[in-house]
Structures are given as structure tokens and as C-alpha cells.
Design a protein around this motif. Structure first.
Motif, mmCIF file in Angstrom:
data_model
loop_
_atom_site.group_PDB
_atom_site.id
_atom_site.type_symbol
_atom_site.label_atom_id
_atom_site.label_comp_id
_atom_site.label_asym_id
_atom_site.label_seq_id
_atom_site.Cartn_x
_atom_site.Cartn_y
_atom_site.Cartn_z
ATOM 1 N N GLU A 13 47.239 37.700 39.651
ATOM 2 C CA GLU A 13 46.395 38.517 40.546
ATOM 3 C C GLU A 13 47.026 38.510 41.937
ATOM 4 O O GLU A 13 46.440 38.058 42.920
ATOM 5 C CB GLU A 13 44.946 38.003 40.596
ATOM 6 N N HIS A 15 48.893 40.489 45.021
ATOM 7 C CA HIS A 15 48.734 41.848 45.536
ATOM 8 C C HIS A 15 49.879 42.325 46.411
ATOM 9 O O HIS A 15 50.652 41.546 46.947
ATOM 10 C CB HIS A 15 47.424 41.943 46.307
ATOM 11 N N HIS A 159 38.773 43.792 39.175
ATOM 12 C CA HIS A 159 38.909 43.100 40.454
ATOM 13 C C HIS A 159 37.775 43.528 41.378
ATOM 14 O O HIS A 159 37.296 44.654 41.278
ATOM 15 C CB HIS A 159 40.273 43.484 41.060
ATOM 16 N N HIS A 218 38.903 34.769 39.638
ATOM 17 C CA HIS A 218 37.977 33.840 40.292
ATOM 18 C C HIS A 218 37.114 33.094 39.276
ATOM 19 O O HIS A 218 35.901 32.964 39.438
ATOM 20 C CB HIS A 218 37.133 34.595 41.326
ATOM 21 N N ASP A 282 46.017 34.954 44.022
ATOM 22 C CA ASP A 282 45.401 35.979 44.875
ATOM 23 C C ASP A 282 46.178 36.095 46.190
ATOM 24 O O ASP A 282 45.615 36.331 47.250
ATOM 25 C CB ASP A 282 43.918 35.702 45.156
HETATM 26 MN MN MN Z 1 42.544 39.679 44.533
#
Ligand code: MN
Length: 319
Positions: A13, A15, A159, A218, A282
Motif C-alpha cells: 500500500e 503511494h 483504500h 490498516h 503506507d
Molecule cells: Mn494509504
């Protein structure tokens, strides 16, 4: 360089942002985050090397194309995905990709998913929160995307994105000034994305597409912790029936993005099993080192740690 004796660390995940997309965004992000989001090589790889992340599976930052006007989003999608592909091609052993989709035209989105998977080697797609007109992703209009994901045997990563204005006003506004993160990672994202997951199960989409795979970040947005109670309550008289627990456990994978918690891990292992938990950080909203350091010392046997760090991602994403 990957040491063959160490488990591979794959974070899924992670970005980036496309500058042509972000020119339509109204709310600015902090400059140090923007700099990292826009970096597709040097800085990204340096921070991966420093922390021991072998591979990032890249996705556009929220809300990607999802809240743009339909015509703009549909026209942008192939350009955005082609640029992402070029970045991956520059470092294919370190970077892979999830597609950004213009869900404003679900058929076009399904076609773009197919193009990116079959021609560009993408590993699935990421969706971001509510639609441009405030609907959850279980709406039947979006099912062509899920139909195509099943046919291609790739997962769809659900997401978070910013909650709707109505929700912000009703639930959060008194605290948003002192605690702006209540709207996002602190709570608002969690509530909204858990609701996405719950609604997907209730919608019947998994009856229509029995091999559809959904990823939640998460640690499943709290759903593994709540699974017993949700399943129990929805099984009471007066409810339609069906096993929430079974559908959730059969169709969902969760990642560790931004939630490096031993209790959350143990709960999720007990509910879903280690094979459905994938490492993620993340980045750049969360720094790499705390995630990698945590994953390397979690209370798991070495076999399960290897699955968590990269083995499960290799299997699910066919890396
Ligand atoms: Mn994210």
C-alpha cells in the motif's frame, strides 16, 4: 540487493501521485509528503534501501481519479497508468503497480483494469472511498469492475478517502480543528472503509463473483476485531441470513499499512489466519523503518513471518 537467505519484504500500500491528476486536487498536502509522492525513483528507492523494503507495489494516493469529473477521469486513466508503468519498467525488481480506475464509467474502468493487467503487468486495482457522487463501492453500477477483476484473477484494494461532508458535519466537526486526523487515519477513514467492506459482504457481490478478492488496509479497518459481533448480530431473527463471517473470511485479505500493532496482528491471525495478512507501510504517509522493524520482531514463527513480509504478496499478486 536482495539477500537470498532473508525473507523478501514486499509492501503493497505504497503511494505516489501523478502531477496531472493532482492539479485537480483542492486540498494541498504538506510539501515534504508531496516531494516523496512525486518521486518515482531515487528518493523512493533510497528510503526503501535504508529500511530494507525490497519491493513496493505502487498505487496512486487517495482519491486518485475517483472524485474528478467523469470526462476528465476517463480520459486521464490510461495516461496515468501508462506513466506508472514507465516508472515500474525503470525498476521492475523493486516496483510493481495497482491500476487507478475512473469508476465514473464502470465499463471503461473494467476495460482499463484488463488493459493494465494483461498488457502492463499490473497486479490489480485500488479504489478510494466513496464515488464522486457519494455512493459506496458496493453499488451495482460498479460491479463490472468486480466481474472483470474476478475474470483476470486480480484483487481490488479498497483504500480510504475523505469522508463525505454530511458525515464530517454530523460526526467530527467539533474536533476537526484541534485533531484534523480525526477525519482521516485517526478515525474517519476507518469508519468509512470498514463500512465499504461490510456493505460489500451484504451486497451479494460475492455470490455473483465467488472468486472475487478484496484487500483492506490498516488490519482490515477493525473488521477482524469486530467479526464475531457483526456476524452474531446479523444472524439474529429479522435479518436476511447468510454468514457474514464466512464471506468476509473467504474473500478478504488485509494489510498492516499504518497499523504496526501486535494485538491487532494476533487478533487478525486468530480470525483470518496468517495467509490473509500482507505487509504494507503506507509510505510516504508512514515512514518505512517503524514498519519493517516491527514486522521483523512480531511474535510469529519464521515461516509465518516470511509469509507476512512477502510470501503472501507473492502468492496473491503472482509476483
Ligand atoms: Mn494509504
Amino acid at each position: 540487493m536482495q539477500d537470498a537467505s532473508k525473507p523478501m519484504v514486499i509492501a503493497i500500500e505504497e503511494h505516489y501521485t501523478d502531477p496531472e491528476v493532482t492539479q485537480y486536487y483542492k486540498e494541498p498536502r504538506p510539501p515534504h509528503i508531496v516531494k516523496k509522492l512525486e518521486d518515482m525513483g531515487e528518493l523512493r528507492l533510497k528510503e526503501m534501501d535504508e529500511a530494507g523494503v525490497d519491493m513496493q507495489v505502487l498505487s496512486h494516493g487517495a482519491p486518485a481519479l475517483q472524485r474528478l469529473d467523469k470526462d476528465i477521469a476517463v480520459a486521464l486513466a490510461p495516461k496515468v497508468n501508462d506513466r506508472l508503468h514507465a516508472a515500474v519498467q525503470a525498476n521492475p525488481k523493486r516496483l510493481q503497480a495497482f491500476a487507478a480506475l475512473a469508476i465514473q464509467d464502470a465499463k471503461a474502468a473494467a476495460d482499463e483494469l484488463e488493459r493494465t493487467v494483461t498488457r502492463l503487468g499490473f497486479k490489480g486495482a485500488m479504489l478510494h472511498g466513496l464515488s464522486h457522487d457519494g455512493r459506496f463501492m458496493d453499488d451495482k453500477e460498479f460491479w463490472p469492475i468486480y466481474e472483470r477483476a474476478q475474470a483476470l484473477d486480480v484483487p481490488v484494494y479498497m483504500h480510504p478517502a475523505a469522508p463525505s461532508r454530511v458525515v464530517v458535519d454530523a460526526y467530527y466537526k467539533e474536533y476537526a480543528k484541534d485533531y484534523p486526523q480525526i477525519l482521516s487515519a485517526g478515525w474517519g477513514y476507518t469508519v468509512e472503509t470498514a463500512t465499504q467492506g461490510l456493505r460489500m459482504v451484504l451486497s451479494g457481490v460475492f455470490d455473483a463473483y465467488p472468486n472475487l478478492k478484496i484487500i483492506l488496509g490498516h488490519f482490515g479497518e477493525g473488521l477482524p476485531f469486530l467479526l464475531w459481533r457483526v456476524d452474531s448480530a446479523l444472524s439474529r431473527p429479522g435479518n436476511k441470513g447468510g454468514s457474514f463471517r464466512k464471506l468476509f473470511s473467504d474473500h478478504f485479505y488485509v494489510t498492516t499499512s499504518g497499523n504496526f500493532s501486535d494485538p491487532a496482528l494476533i487478533c487478525t491471525v486468530m480470525e483470518l489466519g496468517i495467509d490473509r495478512i500482507l505487509f504494507s507501510i503506507d509510505w510516504p504517509f508512514v515512514a518505512n523503518p517503524p514498519g519493517v522493524d516491527w514486522a521483523k520482531r512480531v511474535p510469529l514463527c519464521e515461516e509465518d513471518r516470511t509469509k507476512l513480509l512477502g510470501g503472501n504478496a507473492k502468492r496473491l499478486l503472482k509476483l
